[in-house]
Design a protein around this motif. Structure first.
Motif, PDB file in Angstrom:
ATOM      1  N   LYS A   5       0.862  -1.181   0.000  1.00  0.00           N
ATOM      2  CA  LYS A   5       0.000   0.000   0.000  1.00  0.00           C
ATOM      3  C   LYS A   5       0.895   1.226   0.000  1.00  0.00           C
ATOM      4  CE  LYS A   5      -4.109  -1.944   2.013  1.00  0.00           C
ATOM      5  NZ  LYS A   5      -5.188  -1.792   2.979  1.00  0.00           N
ATOM      6  N   HIS A   7       1.373   5.330   0.178  1.00  0.00           N
ATOM      7  CA  HIS A   7       0.720   6.477   0.805  1.00  0.00           C
ATOM      8  C   HIS A   7       1.207   7.767   0.162  1.00  0.00           C
ATOM      9  CE1 HIS A   7      -1.158   4.111   4.015  1.00  0.00           C
ATOM     10  NE2 HIS A   7      -0.144   3.302   3.774  1.00  0.00           N
ATOM     11  N   TYR A  67       9.313   2.440   4.648  1.00  0.00           N
ATOM     12  CA  TYR A  67       8.124   1.593   4.748  1.00  0.00           C
ATOM     13  C   TYR A  67       7.947   1.087   6.174  1.00  0.00           C
ATOM     14  CZ  TYR A  67      11.153  -2.461   5.088  1.00  0.00           C
ATOM     15  OH  TYR A  67      12.074  -3.371   5.527  1.00  0.00           O
ATOM     16  N   HIS A  76       3.278  -1.030   4.152  1.00  0.00           N
ATOM     17  CA  HIS A  76       2.886   0.346   3.851  1.00  0.00           C
ATOM     18  C   HIS A  76       4.124   1.147   3.458  1.00  0.00           C
ATOM     19  CE1 HIS A  76      -1.216  -0.106   5.434  1.00  0.00           C
ATOM     20  NE2 HIS A  76      -0.649  -0.955   6.273  1.00  0.00           N
ATOM     21  N   LEU A  78       5.674   4.510   2.849  1.00  0.00           N
ATOM     22  CA  LEU A  78       5.372   5.866   3.293  1.00  0.00           C
ATOM     23  C   LEU A  78       5.984   6.934   2.404  1.00  0.00           C
ATOM     24  CD1 LEU A  78       5.994   5.282   7.107  1.00  0.00           C
ATOM     25  CD2 LEU A  78       3.798   5.241   5.903  1.00  0.00           C
ATOM     26  N   TYR A 100       3.105   8.393   8.445  1.00  0.00           N
ATOM     27  CA  TYR A 100       3.026   7.344   9.466  1.00  0.00           C
ATOM     28  C   TYR A 100       1.915   7.673  10.463  1.00  0.00           C
ATOM     29  CZ  TYR A 100       4.361   4.051  13.114  1.00  0.00           C
ATOM     30  OH  TYR A 100       4.348   3.045  14.054  1.00  0.00           O
ATOM     31  N   LEU A 103      -1.394   7.044   8.879  1.00  0.00           N
ATOM     32  CA  LEU A 103      -1.636   5.603   8.813  1.00  0.00           C
ATOM     33  C   LEU A 103      -2.086   5.074  10.162  1.00  0.00           C
ATOM     34  CD1 LEU A 103      -1.467   2.784   7.495  1.00  0.00           C
ATOM     35  CD2 LEU A 103       0.969   2.784   8.066  1.00  0.00           C
TER      36      LEU A 103
END
Length: 109
Positions: A5, A7, A67, A76, A78, A100, A103
């Protein structure tokens, strides 16, 4: 295998890497998705608990993929950026910290 994912602008930033750096980033992220550690990495506790940075070096320069993989459902990503100096810029650190925090809110942590 965990899903990736991205972001914010992390995916488009990664796509802007030179071809060789982009391929290496993809290979390293695939390892992380499979539960393995990347070849060259370091922890980034100043950004958040469990945050790590993949370090990529090639003839075009130094590139970083920040990440977090501690959550069960996904890796994730970042922030992705080219490193221009020895020290990571405060703008890059702040952006990763903000993503972060966003998230963590999204996941209710």
């Amino acid at each position: 295998m965990k899903v990736l994912k991205f972001h914010g602008s992390a995916l488009s930033d990664l796509r802007a890497f030179p071809h060789a750096a982009r391929r290496e980033a993809g290979y390293q992220l695939d390892k992380v998705q499979s539960g393995l550690m990347p070849s060259d990495w370091k922890p980034m506790p100043t950004i958040g608990i469990g945050v790590q940075e993949i370090r990529i070096r090639d003839e075009a320069g130094a590139f970083r993929v920040v990440y977090v993989a501690k959550f069960a459902n996904a890796v994730h990503v970042l922030h992705c950026f080219q490193k221009k100096t020895q020290k990571t810029s405060s703008a890059d650190l702040e952006l990763a910290k903000k993503r972060y925090a966003d998230l963590a809110k999204e996941l209710g942590r």
